[in-house]
Design a protein around this motif. Structure first.
Motif, PDB file in Angstrom:
ATOM      1  N   UNK A 165      22.373  43.182  26.291  1.00 46.43           N
ATOM      2  CA  UNK A 165      22.135  41.775  25.998  1.00 46.43           C
ATOM      3  C   UNK A 165      23.313  40.882  26.330  1.00 46.43           C
ATOM      4  N   UNK A 166      23.010  39.603  26.425  1.00 45.51           N
ATOM      5  CA  UNK A 166      24.004  38.581  26.775  1.00 45.51           C
ATOM      6  C   UNK A 166      24.791  38.173  25.535  1.00 45.51           C
ATOM      7  N   UNK A 167      26.100  38.250  25.618  1.00 46.03           N
ATOM      8  CA  UNK A 167      26.949  37.819  24.501  1.00 46.03           C
ATOM      9  C   UNK A 167      27.894  36.698  24.932  1.00 46.03           C
ATOM     10  N   UNK A 168      27.527  36.003  26.014  1.00 48.15           N
ATOM     11  CA  UNK A 168      28.338  34.888  26.465  1.00 48.15           C
ATOM     12  C   UNK A 168      29.240  35.229  27.621  1.00 48.15           C
ATOM     13  N   UNK A 169      29.024  36.389  28.253  1.00 42.38           N
ATOM     14  CA  UNK A 169      29.939  36.817  29.295  1.00 42.38           C
ATOM     15  C   UNK A 169      29.485  36.342  30.678  1.00 42.38           C
ATOM     16  N   UNK A 170      30.332  35.602  31.359  1.00 41.00           N
ATOM     17  CA  UNK A 170      30.158  35.329  32.785  1.00 41.00           C
ATOM     18  C   UNK A 170      31.091  36.314  33.482  1.00 41.00           C
ATOM     19  N   UNK A 171      30.658  37.560  33.566  1.00 43.37           N
ATOM     20  CA  UNK A 171      31.565  38.628  33.964  1.00 43.37           C
ATOM     21  C   UNK A 171      30.766  39.788  34.522  1.00 43.37           C
ATOM     22  N   UNK A 172      31.456  40.918  34.685  1.00 37.50           N
ATOM     23  CA  UNK A 172      30.818  42.161  35.114  1.00 37.50           C
ATOM     24  C   UNK A 172      31.048  43.246  34.074  1.00 37.50           C
ATOM     25  N   UNK A 173      31.137  42.866  32.823  1.00 34.45           N
ATOM     26  CA  UNK A 173      31.478  43.797  31.750  1.00 34.45           C
ATOM     27  C   UNK A 173      30.369  43.814  30.710  1.00 34.45           C
ATOM     28  N   UNK A 174      29.808  44.990  30.469  1.00 37.27           N
ATOM     29  CA  UNK A 174      28.675  45.139  29.569  1.00 37.27           C
ATOM     30  C   UNK A 174      29.128  45.173  28.113  1.00 37.27           C
ATOM     31  N   UNK A 175      28.130  45.124  27.232  1.00 34.77           N
ATOM     32  CA  UNK A 175      28.431  45.211  25.802  1.00 34.77           C
ATOM     33  C   UNK A 175      29.068  46.564  25.464  1.00 34.77           C
ATOM     34  N   UNK A 176      28.577  47.642  26.064  1.00 34.37           N
ATOM     35  CA  UNK A 176      29.185  48.960  25.827  1.00 34.37           C
ATOM     36  C   UNK A 176      30.637  48.985  26.279  1.00 34.37           C
ATOM     37  N   UNK A 177      30.924  48.372  27.428  1.00 39.67           N
ATOM     38  CA  UNK A 177      32.298  48.333  27.920  1.00 39.67           C
ATOM     39  C   UNK A 177      33.178  47.477  27.017  1.00 39.67           C
ATOM     40  N   UNK A 178      32.621  46.404  26.458  1.00 41.65           N
ATOM     41  CA  UNK A 178      33.397  45.598  25.507  1.00 41.65           C
ATOM     42  C   UNK A 178      33.770  46.435  24.282  1.00 41.65           C
ATOM     43  N   UNK A 179      32.865  47.293  23.846  1.00 45.33           N
ATOM     44  CA  UNK A 179      33.188  48.163  22.704  1.00 45.33           C
ATOM     45  C   UNK A 179      34.311  49.137  23.058  1.00 45.33           C
ATOM     46  N   UNK A 211      46.807  42.040  19.575  1.00 50.05           N
ATOM     47  CA  UNK A 211      46.132  42.441  20.810  1.00 50.05           C
ATOM     48  C   UNK A 211      45.892  41.224  21.691  1.00 50.05           C
ATOM     49  N   UNK A 212      45.935  41.441  23.009  1.00 46.49           N
ATOM     50  CA  UNK A 212      45.533  40.439  23.994  1.00 46.49           C
ATOM     51  C   UNK A 212      44.452  41.071  24.860  1.00 46.49           C
ATOM     52  N   UNK A 213      43.341  40.355  25.022  1.00 45.58           N
ATOM     53  CA  UNK A 213      42.220  40.824  25.831  1.00 45.58           C
ATOM     54  C   UNK A 213      41.944  39.814  26.936  1.00 45.58           C
ATOM     55  N   UNK A 214      41.394  40.273  28.036  1.00 49.70           N
ATOM     56  CA  UNK A 214      40.928  39.366  29.093  1.00 49.70           C
ATOM     57  C   UNK A 214      39.819  40.074  29.853  1.00 49.70           C
ATOM     58  N   UNK A 215      38.734  39.335  30.116  1.00 48.55           N
ATOM     59  CA  UNK A 215      37.563  39.942  30.743  1.00 48.55           C
ATOM     60  C   UNK A 215      37.298  39.298  32.098  1.00 48.55           C
ATOM     61  N   UNK A 216      37.575  40.042  33.169  1.00 51.74           N
ATOM     62  CA  UNK A 216      37.195  39.669  34.534  1.00 51.74           C
ATOM     63  C   UNK A 216      37.625  38.250  34.915  1.00 51.74           C
ATOM     64  N   UNK A 217      38.862  37.920  34.642  1.00 49.13           N
ATOM     65  CA  UNK A 217      39.329  36.557  34.912  1.00 49.13           C
ATOM     66  C   UNK A 217      40.655  36.487  35.646  1.00 49.13           C
ATOM     67  N   UNK A 218      41.498  37.489  35.509  1.00 44.38           N
ATOM     68  CA  UNK A 218      42.865  37.374  36.013  1.00 44.38           C
ATOM     69  C   UNK A 218      42.939  37.339  37.524  1.00 44.38           C
TER      70      UNK A 218
END
Length: 273
Positions: A38-52, A129-136
């Motif tokens: 499901x969509x959790x607000x990600x404009x990315x290539x990272x799934x909910x499982x990968x976020x976990x 912690x610092x996180x970043x999803x498909x942006x750098x």
């Protein structure tokens, strides 16, 4: 001369508004992510499982503080704050994205700041912690960004991010280059390059895990969702941005399948001060 930030701000500002604030954009996202949690607000290539998996790598737990770097409209920060109990701050260079994040976020409360990943507006040793999803990948001066991440992390704090990387020769033909830079110039590292930059910035226990297969699958689904929602997409994005976006995701999928571009999940620990 315009800076890289100024070159890309317009297209990201528009995309954030249209995807987040229109029913068509939300329908497109629901279709895109329906097989991946499901969509959790990600404009990315990272799934909910990968976020976990990123949460586990970052060691997030109730009472800890985390920074979502390049947070966009805050969907991932909201999801992770709600599921981990950690206290989140989000930072992004897009003022409209931060405005949307502030307006739509109610619970849990999250601080959202407008700022530059290369010059973080926080004191040293602020976050666990610092996180970043498909942006750098679109942020220049990557060493400076990672050095800033190390600065704002507490000793022993964790950095966890996903990003697009070079896994082969960078494509040179004009059509491919144009498609790849629709959302800004790419400053892609190699996996080995990230290891070197992280070590130089003071990180230890560095892990770089390949996730290119999922990256390719999601790019193909992005392109498919553009085609399925073409009528609505052209209405909300306009013909040029719609065509450019479709070419972008098609090309990323092709280049990923050809072994030239990929995605990695990176975890590292800030070394002792």
């Amino acid at each position: 001369m315009r800076t890289v930030i100024e070159e890309t701000r317009g297209i990201y500002d528009l995309t954030h508004r249209q995807i987040t604030l229109t029913p068509s954009g939300q329908a497109m996202m629901a279709y895109l992510w329906r097989n991946w949690g499901g969509y959790v607000g990600q404009l990315s290539w990272t799934t909910r499982d990968q976020l976990r998996e990123i949460v586990r790598a970052a060691g997030l737990a109730p009472g800890q503080s985390a920074l979502d770097l390049c947070c966009g409209t805050g969907g991932i920060a909201r999801y992770l704050a709600a599921t981990t109990g950690a206290t989140f701050t989000g930072l992004d260079y897009s003022e409209p994205a931060i405005d949307i994040a502030r307006r739509v976020t109610t619970e849990p409360p999250i601080r959202f700041d407008n700022g530059d990943a290369r010059d973080l507006p926080y004191p040293a040793a602020t976050f666990d912690a610092v996180l970043s999803i498909d942006s750098l990948v679109i942020v220049p001066d990557r060493h400076r960004v990672l050095t800033e991440c190390a600065r704002v992390l507490k000793p022993g704090g964790r950095l966890a991010f996903t990003d697009e990387v070079l896994t082969g020769p960078f494509p040179r033909d004009p059509d491919t280059l144009r498609a790849l830079t629709v959302y800004g110039r790419l400053f892609a590292q190699t996996p080995a390059g990230y290891r070197r930059l992280l070590a130089h910035a003071g990180f230890v226990d560095i892990e770089v895990q390949d996730s290119t297969a999922m990256f390719v699958a999601i790019n193909r689904r992005w392109a498919e969702s553009y085609r399925i929602f073409e009528t609505q997409g052209r209405e909300v994005l306009g013909d040029k941005l719609f065509d450019d976006g479709l070419a972008f995701f098609e090309t990323l999928g092709e280049q990923g399948a050809a072994g030239r571009l990929g995605q990695v999940r990176v975890h590292a620990t800030r070394g002792p001060a």
